[in-house]
Scaffold this motif. Structure first.
Motif, PDB file in Angstrom:
ATOM      1  N   SER A  41      30.655   9.021 -44.206  1.00 38.85           N
ATOM      2  CA  SER A  41      31.741   8.655 -45.390  1.00 38.85           C
ATOM      3  C   SER A  41      32.610   7.468 -45.869  1.00 38.85           C
ATOM      4  CB  SER A  41      33.126   8.242 -44.011  1.00 38.85           C
ATOM      5  OG  SER A  41      34.229   8.540 -44.112  1.00 38.85           O
ATOM      6  N   GLU A  42      32.868   7.709 -47.752  1.00 37.30           N
ATOM      7  CA  GLU A  42      32.755   6.938 -47.954  1.00 37.30           C
ATOM      8  C   GLU A  42      31.705   6.630 -48.374  1.00 37.30           C
ATOM      9  OE1 GLU A  42      36.347   4.799 -47.211  1.00 37.30           O
ATOM     10  OE2 GLU A  42      37.259   5.827 -47.438  1.00 37.30           O
ATOM     11  N   LYS A  43      30.790   6.878 -48.795  1.00 33.31           N
ATOM     12  CA  LYS A  43      29.159   6.153 -49.305  1.00 33.31           C
ATOM     13  C   LYS A  43      28.353   7.211 -49.951  1.00 33.31           C
ATOM     14  CE  LYS A  43      28.279   2.410 -45.890  1.00 33.31           C
ATOM     15  NZ  LYS A  43      27.625   1.740 -44.839  1.00 33.31           N
ATOM     16  N   GLN A  44      27.174   7.265 -51.269  1.00 34.62           N
ATOM     17  CA  GLN A  44      26.693   8.146 -51.274  1.00 34.62           C
ATOM     18  C   GLN A  44      25.445   8.168 -50.559  1.00 34.62           C
ATOM     19  OE1 GLN A  44      24.715   5.464 -54.805  1.00 34.62           O
ATOM     20  NE2 GLN A  44      26.554   6.248 -56.241  1.00 34.62           N
ATOM     21  N   ARG A  45      24.861   9.923 -50.866  1.00 41.51           N
ATOM     22  CA  ARG A  45      23.638   9.963 -49.911  1.00 41.51           C
ATOM     23  C   ARG A  45      22.445   9.736 -49.981  1.00 41.51           C
ATOM     24  NH1 ARG A  45      24.172  16.920 -51.029  1.00 41.51           N
ATOM     25  NH2 ARG A  45      25.874  16.445 -50.185  1.00 41.51           N
ATOM     26  N   GLU A  46      21.814   9.306 -49.295  1.00 44.77           N
ATOM     27  CA  GLU A  46      20.695   9.037 -49.037  1.00 44.77           C
ATOM     28  C   GLU A  46      19.516   9.732 -48.558  1.00 44.77           C
ATOM     29  OE1 GLU A  46      21.056   4.768 -46.865  1.00 44.77           O
ATOM     30  OE2 GLU A  46      21.818   5.984 -45.518  1.00 44.77           O
ATOM     31  N   LEU A  47      18.754   9.281 -49.207  1.00 41.84           N
ATOM     32  CA  LEU A  47      17.310   9.778 -48.703  1.00 41.84           C
ATOM     33  C   LEU A  47      17.320   9.237 -47.742  1.00 41.84           C
ATOM     34  CD1 LEU A  47      15.183  11.873 -48.894  1.00 41.84           C
ATOM     35  CD2 LEU A  47      13.864  10.244 -50.353  1.00 41.84           C
ATOM     36  N   VAL A  48      16.320   9.993 -46.285  1.00 43.53           N
ATOM     37  CA  VAL A  48      15.913   9.532 -45.296  1.00 43.53           C
ATOM     38  C   VAL A  48      14.877   9.535 -44.473  1.00 43.53           C
ATOM     39  CG1 VAL A  48      16.483   9.476 -42.437  1.00 43.53           C
ATOM     40  CG2 VAL A  48      18.257  10.099 -44.311  1.00 43.53           C
ATOM     41  N   ALA A  49      14.259  10.866 -44.599  1.00 45.10           N
ATOM     42  CA  ALA A  49      12.703  10.769 -44.511  1.00 45.10           C
ATOM     43  C   ALA A  49      12.208  12.309 -45.561  1.00 45.10           C
ATOM     44  CB  ALA A  49      12.854  11.224 -43.719  1.00 45.10           C
ATOM     45  N   THR A  50      11.022  12.208 -45.599  1.00 47.35           N
ATOM     46  CA  THR A  50      10.505  13.606 -46.491  1.00 47.35           C
ATOM     47  C   THR A  50       8.892  13.942 -46.101  1.00 47.35           C
ATOM     48  OG1 THR A  50      11.467  13.709 -48.662  1.00 47.35           O
ATOM     49  CG2 THR A  50       9.416  13.583 -48.501  1.00 47.35           C
ATOM     50  N   ILE A  51       8.550  15.052 -46.128  1.00 45.86           N
ATOM     51  CA  ILE A  51       6.998  15.851 -45.619  1.00 45.86           C
ATOM     52  C   ILE A  51       6.752  16.409 -46.592  1.00 45.86           C
ATOM     53  CG2 ILE A  51       8.342  18.122 -43.887  1.00 45.86           C
ATOM     54  CD1 ILE A  51       6.089  17.203 -42.108  1.00 45.86           C
ATOM     55  N   THR A  52       5.602  16.282 -47.055  1.00 49.11           N
ATOM     56  CA  THR A  52       4.828  16.891 -48.280  1.00 49.11           C
ATOM     57  C   THR A  52       4.467  18.433 -47.800  1.00 49.11           C
ATOM     58  OG1 THR A  52       2.863  16.857 -47.408  1.00 49.11           O
ATOM     59  CG2 THR A  52       4.407  15.103 -49.156  1.00 49.11           C
ATOM     60  N   ARG A  53       4.607  19.512 -48.901  1.00 48.43           N
ATOM     61  CA  ARG A  53       3.904  20.582 -47.614  1.00 48.43           C
ATOM     62  C   ARG A  53       2.868  20.509 -46.906  1.00 48.43           C
ATOM     63  NH1 ARG A  53       1.907  22.864 -53.226  1.00 48.43           N
ATOM     64  NH2 ARG A  53       0.944  21.832 -53.652  1.00 48.43           N
ATOM     65  N   TYR A  54       1.464  19.265 -47.140  1.00 45.43           N
ATOM     66  CA  TYR A  54       0.161  19.177 -46.456  1.00 45.43           C
ATOM     67  C   TYR A  54       0.505  18.136 -44.696  1.00 45.43           C
ATOM     68  CZ  TYR A  54      -1.142  21.431 -50.423  1.00 45.43           C
ATOM     69  OH  TYR A  54      -1.642  21.912 -51.268  1.00 45.43           O
ATOM     70  N   GLY A  55       2.381  17.549 -45.199  1.00 44.66           N
ATOM     71  CA  GLY A  55       2.346  17.128 -43.345  1.00 44.66           C
ATOM     72  C   GLY A  55       2.268  15.731 -44.061  1.00 44.66           C
ATOM     73  N   GLY A  56       2.228  14.973 -45.082  1.00 43.45           N
ATOM     74  CA  GLY A  56       2.459  13.195 -45.468  1.00 43.45           C
ATOM     75  C   GLY A  56       3.756  13.929 -45.418  1.00 43.45           C
ATOM     76  N   THR A  57       3.917  12.399 -44.741  1.00 46.71           N
ATOM     77  CA  THR A  57       5.731  12.029 -44.789  1.00 46.71           C
ATOM     78  C   THR A  57       5.908  10.473 -44.749  1.00 46.71           C
ATOM     79  OG1 THR A  57       5.511  11.030 -42.656  1.00 46.71           O
ATOM     80  CG2 THR A  57       5.572  12.640 -41.957  1.00 46.71           C
ATOM     81  N   ASN A  58       6.928  10.384 -46.340  1.00 45.20           N
ATOM     82  CA  ASN A  58       8.106   8.938 -45.996  1.00 45.20           C
ATOM     83  C   ASN A  58       9.109   8.635 -45.791  1.00 45.20           C
ATOM     84  OD1 ASN A  58       7.573   6.795 -47.319  1.00 45.20           O
ATOM     85  ND2 ASN A  58       9.044   7.508 -48.983  1.00 45.20           N
ATOM     86  N   THR A  59       9.300   7.428 -44.693  1.00 44.74           N
ATOM     87  CA  THR A  59      10.661   7.091 -44.633  1.00 44.74           C
ATOM     88  C   THR A  59      11.421   6.176 -44.400  1.00 44.74           C
ATOM     89  OG1 THR A  59      10.019   8.147 -41.992  1.00 44.74           O
ATOM     90  CG2 THR A  59      11.917   7.368 -41.710  1.00 44.74           C
ATOM     91  N   ALA A  60      13.036   6.227 -44.714  1.00 41.65           N
ATOM     92  CA  ALA A  60      13.533   5.108 -45.367  1.00 41.65           C
ATOM     93  C   ALA A  60      13.687   3.910 -44.927  1.00 41.65           C
ATOM     94  CB  ALA A  60      14.839   5.679 -45.265  1.00 41.65           C
ATOM     95  N   ASP A  61      13.461   2.470 -44.842  1.00 43.74           N
ATOM     96  CA  ASP A  61      13.404   1.544 -44.560  1.00 43.74           C
ATOM     97  C   ASP A  61      14.023   1.949 -43.296  1.00 43.74           C
ATOM     98  OD1 ASP A  61      12.299  -0.531 -46.793  1.00 43.74           O
ATOM     99  OD2 ASP A  61      11.102   0.485 -45.869  1.00 43.74           O
ATOM    100  N   SER A  62      15.712   1.711 -43.408  1.00 41.12           N
ATOM    101  CA  SER A  62      16.653   1.118 -42.147  1.00 41.12           C
ATOM    102  C   SER A  62      16.558   2.987 -41.269  1.00 41.12           C
ATOM    103  CB  SER A  62      17.855   2.452 -43.364  1.00 41.12           C
ATOM    104  OG  SER A  62      18.156   4.063 -43.369  1.00 41.12           O
ATOM    105  N   VAL A  63      15.457   3.356 -41.059  1.00 38.29           N
ATOM    106  CA  VAL A  63      15.420   4.301 -40.149  1.00 38.29           C
ATOM    107  C   VAL A  63      13.942   4.296 -39.815  1.00 38.29           C
ATOM    108  CG1 VAL A  63      17.323   6.124 -40.813  1.00 38.29           C
ATOM    109  CG2 VAL A  63      14.962   6.656 -41.281  1.00 38.29           C
TER     110      VAL A  63
END
Length: 116
Positions: A41-63
C-alpha cells in the motif's frame, strides 16, 4: 486472451509460509521469462524474483533465503514459495511474463497479508 492468473494468496501469521501460483494461458509459456512483483500500500511495485526459460533464478535481497521461485513448463505454472514471512511482506503479488521481444503480460494480482 493471454493472461497469467494468480492464486494462493491469503492471510498468514508472521513466521508462516504461503505458496502462490500463477497459471499461464494464451501464450507459449516456455519461451517467457517469468517474474513475481509485489506492491504494498502506497509504495511502488517492486521485483521479488525472476526465473528464466531455462530455470535460472534471481531473488531480491529483501527476500533472499526466504522466497524461492520455480516453474513447471509442462503445466504452464510458476510458483513462489514464501517462508518465514514478515509483516513487511504484506502486498499484492503480481505474476509477470516477458519474452525476448519484450512482449509482456501481467496477472491481476493476489493479496498476501502477514499479520498476527
Amino acid at each position: 486472451q493471454a493472461q497469467p492468473l494468480e492464486s494462493g494468496g491469503g492471510l498468514v501469521q508472521p513466521g508462516g509460509s504461503l505458496r502462490p501460483s500463477c497459471a499461464a494461458s494464451g501464450f507459449t509459456f516456455s519461451t517467457y521469462v517469468m517474474s513475481w512483483y509485489r506492491q504494498a500500500s502506497e509504495k511502488q511495485r517492486e521485483l521479488v524474483a525472476t526465473i528464466t526459460r531455462y530455470g535460472g533464478t534471481n531473488t531480491a535481497d529483501s527476500v533472499e533465503g526466504r522466497f524461492t521461485i520455480s516453474r513447471d513448463n509442462a503445466k504452464n505454472t510458476v510458483s513462489l514459495q514464501m517462508n518465514s514471512l514478515k509483516a513487511e511482506d504484506t502486498a499484492v503479488y503480481y505474476c509477470n511474463a516477458r519474452n525476448i521481444v519484450s512482449r509482456t503480460y501481467w496477472g491481476q494480482g493476489t493479496q498476501v497479508t502477514v499479520s498476527p
